[in-house]
Scaffold this motif. Structure first.
Motif, PDB file in Angstrom:
ATOM      1  N   PRO A 135       0.834  -1.230   0.086  1.00 24.45           N
ATOM      2  CA  PRO A 135       0.064   0.002   0.036  1.00 24.45           C
ATOM      3  C   PRO A 135       0.744   1.334   0.056  1.00 24.45           C
ATOM      4  O   PRO A 135       2.059   1.141   0.272  1.00 24.45           O
ATOM      5  N   CYS A 136       0.189   2.474  -0.325  1.00 26.54           N
ATOM      6  CA  CYS A 136       0.620   3.589  -0.176  1.00 26.54           C
ATOM      7  C   CYS A 136      -0.278   4.623   0.746  1.00 26.54           C
ATOM      8  O   CYS A 136      -1.322   4.844   0.117  1.00 26.54           O
ATOM      9  N   ALA A 137      -0.053   4.951   1.722  1.00 28.14           N
ATOM     10  CA  ALA A 137      -1.035   5.658   2.599  1.00 28.14           C
ATOM     11  C   ALA A 137      -0.685   7.309   2.376  1.00 28.14           C
ATOM     12  O   ALA A 137       0.476   7.650   2.204  1.00 28.14           O
ATOM     13  N   ALA A 138      -1.983   8.014   2.347  1.00 29.09           N
ATOM     14  CA  ALA A 138      -1.637   9.489   2.080  1.00 29.09           C
ATOM     15  C   ALA A 138      -2.523  10.180   3.126  1.00 29.09           C
ATOM     16  O   ALA A 138      -3.288   9.748   3.772  1.00 29.09           O
ATOM     17  N   THR A 139      -2.025  11.276   3.299  1.00 25.25           N
ATOM     18  CA  THR A 139      -2.303  12.381   4.428  1.00 25.25           C
ATOM     19  C   THR A 139      -2.238  13.591   3.936  1.00 25.25           C
ATOM     20  O   THR A 139      -1.571  14.022   2.798  1.00 25.25           O
ATOM     21  N   GLY A 140      -2.692  14.633   4.432  1.00 27.22           N
ATOM     22  CA  GLY A 140      -2.976  15.984   3.899  1.00 27.22           C
ATOM     23  C   GLY A 140      -4.195  16.286   3.254  1.00 27.22           C
ATOM     24  O   GLY A 140      -5.375  16.012   3.604  1.00 27.22           O
ATOM     25  N   ARG A 141      -4.152  16.877   1.981  1.00 24.38           N
ATOM     26  CA  ARG A 141      -5.439  17.357   1.309  1.00 24.38           C
ATOM     27  C   ARG A 141      -5.945  16.135   0.990  1.00 24.38           C
ATOM     28  O   ARG A 141      -5.832  15.104   1.038  1.00 24.38           O
ATOM     29  N   THR A 142      -7.195  16.499   0.092  1.00 24.34           N
ATOM     30  CA  THR A 142      -8.393  15.340   0.086  1.00 24.34           C
ATOM     31  C   THR A 142      -8.011  14.493  -1.160  1.00 24.34           C
ATOM     32  O   THR A 142      -7.749  14.732  -2.071  1.00 24.34           O
ATOM     33  N   PHE A 143      -7.589  13.195  -0.568  1.00 24.94           N
ATOM     34  CA  PHE A 143      -6.861  12.355  -1.242  1.00 24.94           C
ATOM     35  C   PHE A 143      -8.004  11.996  -2.310  1.00 24.94           C
ATOM     36  O   PHE A 143      -7.416  11.666  -3.485  1.00 24.94           O
ATOM     37  N   SER A 144      -9.233  11.954  -2.418  1.00 23.04           N
ATOM     38  CA  SER A 144     -10.067  11.333  -3.336  1.00 23.04           C
ATOM     39  C   SER A 144     -10.065  12.450  -4.497  1.00 23.04           C
ATOM     40  O   SER A 144     -10.882  12.194  -5.382  1.00 23.04           O
ATOM     41  N   ARG A 145      -9.404  13.495  -4.468  1.00 24.11           N
ATOM     42  CA  ARG A 145      -9.474  14.639  -5.683  1.00 24.11           C
ATOM     43  C   ARG A 145      -8.252  14.277  -6.590  1.00 24.11           C
ATOM     44  O   ARG A 145      -8.021  14.915  -7.510  1.00 24.11           O
ATOM     45  N   TYR A 146      -7.241  13.369  -6.141  1.00 18.22           N
ATOM     46  CA  TYR A 146      -5.989  13.072  -7.098  1.00 18.22           C
ATOM     47  C   TYR A 146      -6.056  11.870  -7.348  1.00 18.22           C
ATOM     48  O   TYR A 146      -6.521  10.802  -6.884  1.00 18.22           O
ATOM     49  N   SER A 147      -5.682  11.813  -8.955  1.00 23.69           N
ATOM     50  CA  SER A 147      -5.395  10.525  -9.483  1.00 23.69           C
ATOM     51  C   SER A 147      -4.129  10.197  -8.769  1.00 23.69           C
ATOM     52  O   SER A 147      -3.067  10.779  -8.189  1.00 23.69           O
ATOM     53  N   MET A 148      -3.904   8.753  -8.692  1.00 32.61           N
ATOM     54  CA  MET A 148      -2.545   8.111  -8.007  1.00 32.61           C
ATOM     55  C   MET A 148      -1.957   7.229  -8.907  1.00 32.61           C
ATOM     56  O   MET A 148      -2.535   6.550  -9.643  1.00 32.61           O
ATOM     57  N   ALA A 149      -0.639   7.187  -8.845  1.00 32.58           N
ATOM     58  CA  ALA A 149       0.082   6.266  -9.927  1.00 32.58           C
ATOM     59  C   ALA A 149       1.289   5.699  -8.887  1.00 32.58           C
ATOM     60  O   ALA A 149       1.586   6.091  -7.823  1.00 32.58           O
ATOM     61  N   TRP A 150       1.617   4.762  -9.916  1.00 32.26           N
ATOM     62  CA  TRP A 150       2.958   4.073  -9.285  1.00 32.26           C
ATOM     63  C   TRP A 150       3.888   4.124 -10.398  1.00 32.26           C
ATOM     64  O   TRP A 150       3.593   3.974 -11.508  1.00 32.26           O
ATOM     65  N   PHE A 151       5.231   4.707  -9.846  1.00 30.50           N
ATOM     66  CA  PHE A 151       6.486   4.519 -10.853  1.00 30.50           C
ATOM     67  C   PHE A 151       7.670   3.614 -10.362  1.00 30.50           C
ATOM     68  O   PHE A 151       7.364   3.195  -9.086  1.00 30.50           O
ATOM     69  N   ARG A 152       8.468   3.421 -10.891  1.00 26.21           N
ATOM     70  CA  ARG A 152       9.489   2.454 -10.541  1.00 26.21           C
ATOM     71  C   ARG A 152      10.789   2.868 -11.172  1.00 26.21           C
ATOM     72  O   ARG A 152      10.925   3.307 -12.214  1.00 26.21           O
ATOM     73  N   GLN A 153      11.810   2.570 -10.471  1.00 15.94           N
ATOM     74  CA  GLN A 153      13.294   3.011 -10.970  1.00 15.94           C
ATOM     75  C   GLN A 153      14.047   1.804 -10.575  1.00 15.94           C
ATOM     76  O   GLN A 153      14.380   1.415  -9.444  1.00 15.94           O
ATOM     77  N   ALA A 154      14.596   1.078 -11.558  1.00 15.07           N
ATOM     78  CA  ALA A 154      15.528   0.227 -11.633  1.00 15.07           C
ATOM     79  C   ALA A 154      17.022   0.718 -11.584  1.00 15.07           C
ATOM     80  O   ALA A 154      17.266   1.749 -11.976  1.00 15.07           O
ATOM     81  N   PRO A 155      18.072  -0.102 -11.234  1.00 19.34           N
ATOM     82  CA  PRO A 155      19.483   0.482 -11.118  1.00 19.34           C
ATOM     83  C   PRO A 155      19.841   0.895 -12.352  1.00 19.34           C
ATOM     84  O   PRO A 155      19.708   0.134 -13.398  1.00 19.34           O
ATOM     85  N   MET A 156      20.504   1.950 -12.429  1.00 18.45           N
ATOM     86  CA  MET A 156      21.102   2.526 -13.948  1.00 18.45           C
ATOM     87  C   MET A 156      19.892   2.674 -14.627  1.00 18.45           C
ATOM     88  O   MET A 156      20.435   3.135 -15.898  1.00 18.45           O
ATOM     89  N   LYS A 157      18.623   2.890 -14.195  1.00 16.99           N
ATOM     90  CA  LYS A 157      17.669   3.104 -15.400  1.00 16.99           C
ATOM     91  C   LYS A 157      16.902   4.467 -14.838  1.00 16.99           C
ATOM     92  O   LYS A 157      16.900   4.895 -13.464  1.00 16.99           O
ATOM     93  N   GLU A 158      16.201   5.089 -15.772  1.00 20.13           N
ATOM     94  CA  GLU A 158      15.148   6.135 -15.188  1.00 20.13           C
ATOM     95  C   GLU A 158      14.018   5.722 -14.810  1.00 20.13           C
ATOM     96  O   GLU A 158      13.611   4.614 -14.986  1.00 20.13           O
ATOM     97  N   ARG A 159      13.416   6.551 -13.942  1.00 19.10           N
ATOM     98  CA  ARG A 159      12.277   6.166 -13.449  1.00 19.10           C
ATOM     99  C   ARG A 159      11.158   5.919 -14.445  1.00 19.10           C
ATOM    100  O   ARG A 159      10.998   7.024 -15.472  1.00 19.10           O
ATOM    101  N   GLU A 160      10.446   5.150 -14.384  1.00 18.78           N
ATOM    102  CA  GLU A 160       9.387   4.746 -15.441  1.00 18.78           C
ATOM    103  C   GLU A 160       7.834   4.500 -14.667  1.00 18.78           C
ATOM    104  O   GLU A 160       7.548   4.199 -13.573  1.00 18.78           O
ATOM    105  N   PHE A 161       7.123   5.002 -15.581  1.00 20.73           N
ATOM    106  CA  PHE A 161       5.556   4.774 -15.159  1.00 20.73           C
ATOM    107  C   PHE A 161       5.252   3.284 -15.015  1.00 20.73           C
ATOM    108  O   PHE A 161       5.480   2.564 -16.053  1.00 20.73           O
ATOM    109  N   VAL A 162       4.343   2.967 -13.992  1.00 24.15           N
ATOM    110  CA  VAL A 162       3.881   1.664 -13.958  1.00 24.15           C
ATOM    111  C   VAL A 162       2.259   1.722 -14.228  1.00 24.15           C
ATOM    112  O   VAL A 162       1.878   0.899 -15.059  1.00 24.15           O
TER     113      VAL A 162
END
Length: 128
Positions: free
Chosen positions: A21-48
């Motif tokens: 999981p990823c838990a959120a605090t702060g402003r209204t969570f339900s207003r935001y689209s949420m994404a997962w990205f990943r970054q492997a060694p020696m590579k750029e961060r990529e959208f998942v």
């Protein structure tokens, strides 16, 4: 801004599953689209994967389609990533992110320039 904290991750075996999981605090969570990205060694961060603010629309990068599922529980301010049929090439640090706009509804984005809040990342290692 939304503050994000990933937990879980860890070590998995090829062909196995992980869910975290990823838990959120702060402003209204339900207003935001949420994404997962990943970054492997020696590579750029990529959208998942991304899920719209209302949880209805999802979008995945081709390499994880049919294996990963992104979901969210707006009542718990949490987004999840279910990873099935793990592959060694899934090894990376995984980051959750919230978009910077808060439009709500069906909107979602996949380019990291649209995301303004990031978690600290959680390591996922898949052994063969």
């Amino acid at each position: 801004q939304v503050q994000l904290l990933e937990s879980g991750g860890g070590l998995g075996q090829a062909g196995g599953s992980l869910r975290f999981p990823c838990a959120a605090t702060g402003r209204t969570f339900s207003r935001y689209s949420m994404a997962w990205f990943r970054q492997a060694p020696m590579k750029e961060r990529e959208f998942v994967a991304v899920v719209s603010a209302n949880g209805i629309n999802t979008h995945y990068t081709d390499s994880v389609k049919g294996r990963f599922t992104i979901s969210r529980d707006n009542a718990k301010n949490t987004v999840y990533l279910q990873m099935n049929s793990l592959k060694p090439e899934d090894t990376a640090v995984y980051y959750c992110a919230a978009d910077k706009y808060g439009h709500g509804g069906y909107y979602y984005y996949s380019d990291n320039s649209n995301f303004g809040s990031w978690g600290q990342g959680t390591q996922v290692t898949v052994s063969s």
